[in-house]
Design a protein around this motif. Sequence first.
Motif, PDB file in Angstrom:
ATOM      1  N   ALA A   1       0.812  -1.216   0.000  1.00 32.49           N
ATOM      2  CA  ALA A   1       0.000   0.000   0.000  1.00 32.49           C
ATOM      3  C   ALA A   1       0.847   1.268   0.000  1.00 32.49           C
ATOM      4  CB  ALA A   1      -0.927   0.004   1.217  1.00 32.49           C
ATOM      5  N   GLY A   2       2.124   1.141   0.343  1.00 33.53           N
ATOM      6  CA  GLY A   2       2.982   2.320   0.410  1.00 33.53           C
ATOM      7  C   GLY A   2       2.767   3.124   1.673  1.00 33.53           C
ATOM      8  N   ILE A   3       2.389   2.434   2.742  1.00 34.98           N
ATOM      9  CA  ILE A   3       2.141   3.082   4.031  1.00 34.98           C
ATOM     10  C   ILE A   3       3.054   2.437   5.075  1.00 34.98           C
ATOM     11  CG2 ILE A   3       0.412   3.551   5.823  1.00 34.98           C
ATOM     12  CD1 ILE A   3      -1.724   3.266   3.679  1.00 34.98           C
ATOM     13  N   GLY A   4       3.545   3.215   6.018  1.00 31.40           N
ATOM     14  CA  GLY A   4       4.406   2.677   7.057  1.00 31.40           C
ATOM     15  C   GLY A   4       3.727   1.580   7.848  1.00 31.40           C
ATOM     16  N   TYR A   5       4.494   0.535   8.209  1.00 31.46           N
ATOM     17  CA  TYR A   5       3.890  -0.592   8.914  1.00 31.46           C
ATOM     18  C   TYR A   5       3.314  -0.187  10.268  1.00 31.46           C
ATOM     19  CZ  TYR A   5       3.338  -4.865  11.561  1.00 31.46           C
ATOM     20  OH  TYR A   5       2.814  -5.859  12.341  1.00 31.46           O
ATOM     21  N   SER A   6       3.966   0.718  10.969  1.00 29.07           N
ATOM     22  CA  SER A   6       3.457   1.124  12.283  1.00 29.07           C
ATOM     23  C   SER A   6       2.070   1.749  12.164  1.00 29.07           C
ATOM     24  CB  SER A   6       4.427   2.111  12.946  1.00 29.07           C
ATOM     25  OG  SER A   6       4.575   3.279  12.160  1.00 29.07           O
TER      26      SER A   6
ATOM     27  N   VAL B   1      -7.594   5.505   0.546  1.00 30.51           N
ATOM     28  CA  VAL B   1      -7.535   5.215  -0.887  1.00 30.51           C
ATOM     29  C   VAL B   1      -6.405   4.231  -1.187  1.00 30.51           C
ATOM     30  CG1 VAL B   1      -7.076   6.200  -3.171  1.00 30.51           C
ATOM     31  CG2 VAL B   1      -8.579   7.406  -1.576  1.00 30.51           C
ATOM     32  N   LEU B   2      -5.254   4.436  -0.571  1.00 26.51           N
ATOM     33  CA  LEU B   2      -4.114   3.542  -0.782  1.00 26.51           C
ATOM     34  C   LEU B   2      -4.414   2.133  -0.292  1.00 26.51           C
ATOM     35  CD1 LEU B   2      -1.154   5.871   0.286  1.00 26.51           C
ATOM     36  CD2 LEU B   2      -1.739   5.164  -2.041  1.00 26.51           C
TER      37      LEU B   2
END
Length: 217
Positions: free
Chosen positions: A33-38, A56-57
């Motif tokens: 998704a391109g989002i930080g895991y935390s 949205v991501l």
Amino acid sequence: MIDKKQSIKEFSERLKQVIASLETTGREFATRAGIGYSTVHNYLHAASSPTLDNLVLLAKAGNVSVEWLATGQQTSTLNADSEVVFVPFIDQSSEVLKLDTQLLVTRESRSLSAIRVNTDVMHPTFLPGAILLIDNTDTKLTDNKLVVLKQRGNYLFKRVQVLMEGIRLLSDNDNYPAITVANDEIGNINVVGTVVLIINHIKQETQTSNSHGEKNT
């Protein structure tokens, strides 16, 4: 009045469902998704709710609609002006295939993804440059089924032949050898889904273009 804590908890459960359906981990999904895991970890544990941009991501990465992920409701998969559904390409979240809903019959668009091919491994069934529509929920290896597999980062396109001692993965092009898999090894096969539609020639609107090859095995 909607209970905010309950709403966040329900969102968390839907996100868990999405990740489970993809048979991946929270960390891998966050990367996809391109989002930080935390941040994703907080969503999964109902510690916070996503911004609109992150929502949205997450929806794109999970091949679900923003509406369903946010609310649990799905009013329509249709474009407001015409009966068109947008199907994401399997490894390109920014690329979508515009497809007439009449081609989908009873299948839900959120269970579908597309992939573009640049190999002749299944010639003449489909050709280099073809686009395949994949049902990601259908991962059973049954006789004569066309499937998309993933092995060491590569996508493979095969026809299934069921044997007493296992299965044989065939290429319709005789220049490519068959792969025999014993019954006790079938569980190790990563089945992306079943091919439900082959589009050998199409005019489509996409944001990016990528091709996928297959290594001989």
